[in-house]
Design an enzyme around this catalytic site. Structure first.
Site, PDB file in Angstrom:
ATOM      1  N   GLU A  29      15.573  80.900  49.631  1.00 28.45           N
ATOM      2  CA  GLU A  29      15.309  81.907  50.668  1.00 28.45           C
ATOM      3  C   GLU A  29      14.186  81.451  51.596  1.00 28.45           C
ATOM      4  O   GLU A  29      14.096  81.893  52.745  1.00 28.45           O
ATOM      5  CB  GLU A  29      14.901  83.234  50.022  1.00 28.45           C
ATOM      6  CG  GLU A  29      16.037  84.102  49.576  1.00 28.45           C
ATOM      7  CD  GLU A  29      16.857  84.666  50.722  1.00 28.45           C
ATOM      8  OE1 GLU A  29      16.294  85.325  51.609  1.00 28.45           O
ATOM      9  OE2 GLU A  29      18.072  84.436  50.738  1.00 28.45           O
TER      10      GLU A  29
ATOM     11  N   TYR B  85      10.308  89.108  50.854  1.00 30.50           N
ATOM     12  CA  TYR B  85      10.461  88.318  49.614  1.00 30.50           C
ATOM     13  C   TYR B  85      10.261  86.837  49.911  1.00 30.50           C
ATOM     14  O   TYR B  85       9.504  86.141  49.222  1.00 30.50           O
ATOM     15  CB  TYR B  85      11.849  88.565  49.020  1.00 30.50           C
ATOM     16  CG  TYR B  85      12.244  87.575  47.940  1.00 30.50           C
ATOM     17  CD1 TYR B  85      11.794  87.726  46.631  1.00 30.50           C
ATOM     18  CD2 TYR B  85      13.074  86.491  48.241  1.00 30.50           C
ATOM     19  CE1 TYR B  85      12.150  86.807  45.655  1.00 30.50           C
ATOM     20  CE2 TYR B  85      13.436  85.573  47.269  1.00 30.50           C
ATOM     21  CZ  TYR B  85      12.970  85.737  45.978  1.00 30.50           C
ATOM     22  OH  TYR B  85      13.327  84.821  45.013  1.00 30.50           O
TER      23      TYR B  85
ATOM     24  N   SER C 289      12.224  79.381  45.958  1.00 27.52           N
ATOM     25  CA  SER C 289      13.576  79.847  46.295  1.00 27.52           C
ATOM     26  C   SER C 289      14.099  79.248  47.597  1.00 27.52           C
ATOM     27  O   SER C 289      13.344  79.060  48.554  1.00 27.52           O
ATOM     28  CB  SER C 289      13.540  81.369  46.430  1.00 27.52           C
ATOM     29  OG  SER C 289      14.710  81.837  47.055  1.00 27.52           O
TER      30      SER C 289
HETATM   31  P1  NAP Z   1      15.451  88.672  37.713  1.00 27.58           P
HETATM   32  O1  NAP Z   1      16.652  88.710  36.832  1.00 27.58           O
HETATM   33  O2  NAP Z   1      15.273  89.718  38.768  1.00 27.58           O
HETATM   34  O3  NAP Z   1      14.166  88.704  36.753  1.00 27.58           O
HETATM   35  C1  NAP Z   1      12.879  88.945  37.257  1.00 27.58           C
HETATM   36  C2  NAP Z   1      11.915  89.038  36.099  1.00 27.58           C
HETATM   37  O4  NAP Z   1      10.587  89.324  36.609  1.00 27.58           O
HETATM   38  C3  NAP Z   1      12.231  90.155  35.092  1.00 27.58           C
HETATM   39  O5  NAP Z   1      11.942  89.701  33.798  1.00 27.58           O
HETATM   40  C4  NAP Z   1      11.250  91.244  35.497  1.00 27.58           C
HETATM   41  O6  NAP Z   1      10.947  92.140  34.459  1.00 27.58           O
HETATM   42  C5  NAP Z   1      10.043  90.390  35.850  1.00 27.58           C
HETATM   43  N1  NAP Z   1       9.056  91.114  36.644  1.00 27.58           N
HETATM   44  C6  NAP Z   1       9.259  91.801  37.793  1.00 27.58           C
HETATM   45  N2  NAP Z   1       8.105  92.340  38.221  1.00 27.58           N
HETATM   46  C7  NAP Z   1       7.158  92.002  37.326  1.00 27.58           C
HETATM   47  C8  NAP Z   1       5.771  92.282  37.203  1.00 27.58           C
HETATM   48  N3  NAP Z   1       5.124  93.031  38.083  1.00 27.58           N
HETATM   49  N4  NAP Z   1       5.095  91.773  36.136  1.00 27.58           N
HETATM   50  C9  NAP Z   1       5.744  91.028  35.218  1.00 27.58           C
HETATM   51  N5  NAP Z   1       7.053  90.719  35.271  1.00 27.58           N
HETATM   52  C10 NAP Z   1       7.754  91.215  36.325  1.00 27.58           C
HETATM   53  O7  NAP Z   1      15.322  87.257  38.436  1.00 27.58           O
HETATM   54  P2  NAP Z   1      16.069  85.864  38.103  1.00 27.58           P
HETATM   55  O8  NAP Z   1      17.342  85.833  38.844  1.00 27.58           O
HETATM   56  O9  NAP Z   1      16.028  85.628  36.649  1.00 27.58           O
HETATM   57  O10 NAP Z   1      15.099  84.849  38.855  1.00 27.58           O
HETATM   58  C11 NAP Z   1      13.950  84.318  38.198  1.00 27.58           C
HETATM   59  C12 NAP Z   1      12.959  83.845  39.247  1.00 27.58           C
HETATM   60  O11 NAP Z   1      13.565  82.870  40.089  1.00 27.58           O
HETATM   61  C13 NAP Z   1      12.453  84.928  40.195  1.00 27.58           C
HETATM   62  O12 NAP Z   1      11.123  84.620  40.533  1.00 27.58           O
HETATM   63  C14 NAP Z   1      13.337  84.776  41.417  1.00 27.58           C
HETATM   64  O13 NAP Z   1      12.666  85.268  42.564  1.00 27.58           O
HETATM   65  C15 NAP Z   1      13.503  83.280  41.446  1.00 27.58           C
HETATM   66  N6  NAP Z   1      14.747  82.753  42.042  1.00 27.58           N
HETATM   67  C16 NAP Z   1      15.950  83.238  41.631  1.00 27.58           C
HETATM   68  C17 NAP Z   1      17.118  82.699  42.158  1.00 27.58           C
HETATM   69  C18 NAP Z   1      18.473  83.176  41.719  1.00 27.58           C
HETATM   70  O14 NAP Z   1      19.457  82.875  42.417  1.00 27.58           O
HETATM   71  N7  NAP Z   1      18.580  83.856  40.573  1.00 27.58           N
HETATM   72  C19 NAP Z   1      17.038  81.666  43.114  1.00 27.58           C
HETATM   73  C20 NAP Z   1      15.784  81.191  43.482  1.00 27.58           C
HETATM   74  C21 NAP Z   1      14.636  81.744  42.939  1.00 27.58           C
HETATM   75  P3  NAP Z   1      11.865  93.454  34.180  1.00 27.58           P
HETATM   76  O15 NAP Z   1      13.026  92.962  33.355  1.00 27.58           O
HETATM   77  O16 NAP Z   1      10.940  94.342  33.460  1.00 27.58           O
HETATM   78  O17 NAP Z   1      12.303  93.973  35.523  1.00 27.58           O
HETATM   79  O1  G4F Z   2      23.181  88.476  46.052  1.00 27.10           O
HETATM   80  P1  G4F Z   2      22.141  88.666  47.081  1.00 27.10           P
HETATM   81  O2  G4F Z   2      21.375  89.944  47.058  1.00 27.10           O
HETATM   82  O3  G4F Z   2      21.201  87.394  46.983  1.00 27.10           O
HETATM   83  P2  G4F Z   2      20.169  86.711  48.007  1.00 27.10           P
HETATM   84  O4  G4F Z   2      19.703  87.664  49.040  1.00 27.10           O
HETATM   85  O5  G4F Z   2      20.799  85.455  48.480  1.00 27.10           O
HETATM   86  O6  G4F Z   2      18.924  86.403  47.055  1.00 27.10           O
HETATM   87  C1  G4F Z   2      19.113  85.829  45.777  1.00 27.10           C
HETATM   88  O7  G4F Z   2      19.080  84.429  45.896  1.00 27.10           O
HETATM   89  C2  G4F Z   2      17.820  83.890  46.343  1.00 27.10           C
HETATM   90  C3  G4F Z   2      17.987  82.371  46.436  1.00 27.10           C
HETATM   91  O8  G4F Z   2      18.380  82.015  47.735  1.00 27.10           O
HETATM   92  C4  G4F Z   2      16.753  84.279  45.340  1.00 27.10           C
HETATM   93  F1  G4F Z   2      15.566  83.733  45.709  1.00 27.10           F
HETATM   94  C5  G4F Z   2      16.650  85.784  45.272  1.00 27.10           C
HETATM   95  O9  G4F Z   2      15.689  86.141  44.267  1.00 27.10           O
HETATM   96  C6  G4F Z   2      18.009  86.350  44.852  1.00 27.10           C
HETATM   97  O10 G4F Z   2      18.275  85.926  43.535  1.00 27.10           O
HETATM   98  O11 G4F Z   2      22.803  88.546  48.537  1.00 27.10           O
HETATM   99  C7  G4F Z   2      23.596  87.428  48.897  1.00 27.10           C
HETATM  100  C8  G4F Z   2      24.274  87.723  50.219  1.00 27.10           C
HETATM  101  C9  G4F Z   2      23.326  88.207  51.323  1.00 27.10           C
HETATM  102  O12 G4F Z   2      23.623  87.537  52.513  1.00 27.10           O
HETATM  103  C10 G4F Z   2      23.670  89.684  51.476  1.00 27.10           C
HETATM  104  O13 G4F Z   2      23.452  90.202  52.790  1.00 27.10           O
HETATM  105  O14 G4F Z   2      25.215  88.788  50.030  1.00 27.10           O
HETATM  106  C11 G4F Z   2      25.134  89.680  51.119  1.00 27.10           C
HETATM  107  N1  G4F Z   2      25.667  90.987  50.702  1.00 27.10           N
HETATM  108  C12 G4F Z   2      26.748  91.598  51.254  1.00 27.10           C
HETATM  109  N2  G4F Z   2      26.956  92.783  50.667  1.00 27.10           N
HETATM  110  C13 G4F Z   2      25.172  91.782  49.743  1.00 27.10           C
HETATM  111  C14 G4F Z   2      25.968  92.914  49.716  1.00 27.10           C
HETATM  112  N3  G4F Z   2      24.120  91.608  48.904  1.00 27.10           N
HETATM  113  C15 G4F Z   2      23.882  92.601  47.994  1.00 27.10           C
HETATM  114  N4  G4F Z   2      22.864  92.453  47.115  1.00 27.10           N
HETATM  115  N5  G4F Z   2      24.641  93.744  47.943  1.00 27.10           N
HETATM  116  C16 G4F Z   2      25.701  93.937  48.774  1.00 27.10           C
HETATM  117  O15 G4F Z   2      26.377  94.989  48.727  1.00 27.10           O
END
Ligand code: NAP
Ligand code: G4F
Length: 327
Positions: free
Chosen positions: A134, A155, A132
């Site tokens: 992050e 995280y 990520s």
């Molecule tokens: P997400 O929608 O939160 O999905 C997370 C998945 O992990 C869900 O299927 C969840 O199952 C499963 N999971 C959570 N805890 C688990 C456990 N203990 N054992 C087995 N499965 C478990 O995340 P996403 O946005 O699709 O992201 C996919 C991956 O990319 C994650 O690793 C995230 O950290 C990473 N990532 C995401 C972003 C982004 O912007 N979306 C960016 C960079 C990296 P349930 O449905 O049962 O909760």
């Molecule tokens: O949407 P967010 O919660 O995403 P964040 O923290 O960037 O993380 C996501 O992206 C990562 C990749 O860089 C992934 F690795 C991670 O698994 C996840 O998918 O927050 C985005 C921004 C933050 O700066 C937060 O402080 O939005 C700001 N924010 C402001 N108000 C909020 C809120 N975030 C959330 N969730 N809820 C709010 O009410």
């Protein structure tokens, strides 16, 4: 060509659902690890599922958990995947401050359990790790594969640990293992407590007369927001490359949370200042201020580049949430 078989952890999540769709379209057999829960958690993949007795079934789901290492071994031995996509994680940054130990266990150690299960089972699968942006945390943008990691949350620290475990298994055991360092990517399937989806769902509810106020935290943080299906394609491309490597995947642009709010409300002909209020509950103890990815390597080696940029993504998400509510 021999049958390609994928195992996806996190198949019920946003990215897992798009990846499963794309792999099935390419002719893969797809296996997914799902958690047992008392309510169904498969809504994002229900449209792909056929009863396993159906001769056309190519998607199979298996109970398991990333905290259960022995299960990962038995599953790999049974499924014998050619590719493993490790997407499962406690993926919410704010929640990781409330549950740092659990996040370390699932998001950090979960990766080690899966890598170790691959090693001991001797299943010769290629491995994708959902790393990520992050991990860059406080490192100034633009961030590429050579930028320093400076994690700013439990995280992010867990993801850095996973990143290095993947590198170590690649170097120590010759595993074909890749870190996809993906910047934020969103879609109408995004989890409802991430900020983009929280905003677009609130707009749909406001337009439908079901809600009046949207409470948010920090509007100044900047993110490089892309479109999730395109990022799932990048994951697949990494595992088709000649050599295992690590790649940044991003649009190369950034907008603030406030920009996203304004664009989304404007698209729905609503005045955001009438509806958005601040709630300190959504602030984080440490924030990531500015992420902009440099995905030059992904373009040069994988032929991948973003097609959808944040302003278009905003419209896709607002339109989808409004359509869902008929608003
Ligand atoms: P997400 O929608 O939160 O999905 C997370 C998945 O992990 C869900 O299927 C969840 O199952 C499963 N999971 C959570 N805890 C688990 C456990 N203990 N054992 C087995 N499965 C478990 O995340 P996403 O946005 O699709 O992201 C996919 C991956 O990319 C994650 O690793 C995230 O950290 C990473 N990532 C995401 C972003 C982004 O912007 N979306 C960016 C960079 C990296 P349930 O449905 O049962 O909760
Ligand atoms: O949407 P967010 O919660 O995403 P964040 O923290 O960037 O993380 C996501 O992206 C990562 C990749 O860089 C992934 F690795 C991670 O698994 C996840 O998918 O927050 C985005 C921004 C933050 O700066 C937060 O402080 O939005 C700001 N924010 C402001 N108000 C909020 C809120 N975030 C959330 N969730 N809820 C709010 O009410």
């Amino acid at each position: 060509m021999s049958q390609q078989v994928a195992l996806i952890t996190g198949i019920t999540g946003q990215d897992g659902s798009y990846l499963a769709e794309q792999l099935l379209d390419k002719g893969y057999v797809v296996h997914g690890l799902i958690r047992r829960s008392s309510t169904f958690n498969t809504a994002r993949i229900d449209h792909l599922y056929l009863d396993p007795h159906d001769p056309d079934a190519r998607l199979f789901l298996h109970y398991g958990d990333l905290t259960d290492g022995s299960r990962l071994v038995t599953l790999l031995e049974r499924v014998e995947p050619t590719e493993v996509y490790h997407l499962g994680a406690q993926s919410h940054v704010r929640v990781s401050f409330d549950e740092p130990e659990f996040t370390g266990d699932v998001t950090g150690l979960g990766t080690t359990r899966l890598l170790e299960a691959l090693r001991v089972s001797k299943v010769p699968a290629r491995f994708y790790q959902a790393s990520s942006s992050e991990m860059f945390g406080a490192t100034p943008p633009p961030q590429n594969e050579n930028a320093f990691f400076y994690p700013r949350s439990p995280y992010a620290a867990a993801k850095v640990y996973s990143y290095w475990m993947v590198r170590n298994y690649r170097e120590a055991y010759g595993l074909f293992a890749c870190n996809g360092i993906l910047f934020n990517h969103e879609s109408p399937r995004r989890g409802e407590t991430f900020v983009t989806r929280k905003i677009t769902m609130a707009i749909a509810r406001i337009a439908a007369g079901l809600q009046d106020v949207l409470y948010l935290g920090n509007l100044d943080a900047r993110r490089d927001w892309g479109y999730a299906p395109e990022y799932a394609d990048a994951m697949w491309r990494m595992l088709q490359a000649d050599e295992p490597a690590d790649y940044v995947v991003a649009t190369g642009t950034s907008y603030s949370v406030g920009d996203f709010v304004r664009m989304a409300f404007e698209h729905a002909d609503l005045d955001w200042e009438k509806h958005v209020k601040f709630d300190p509950r959504y602030l984080r103890p440490t924030e990531v201020d500015d992420l902009i990815g440099d995905a030059t390597k992904a373009k040069d080696v994988l032929g991948w580049q973003a097609q959808t940029f944040t302003p278009e993504l905003v419209k896709i998400m607002v339109d989808a949430d409004r359509a869902r509510l008929g608003a």
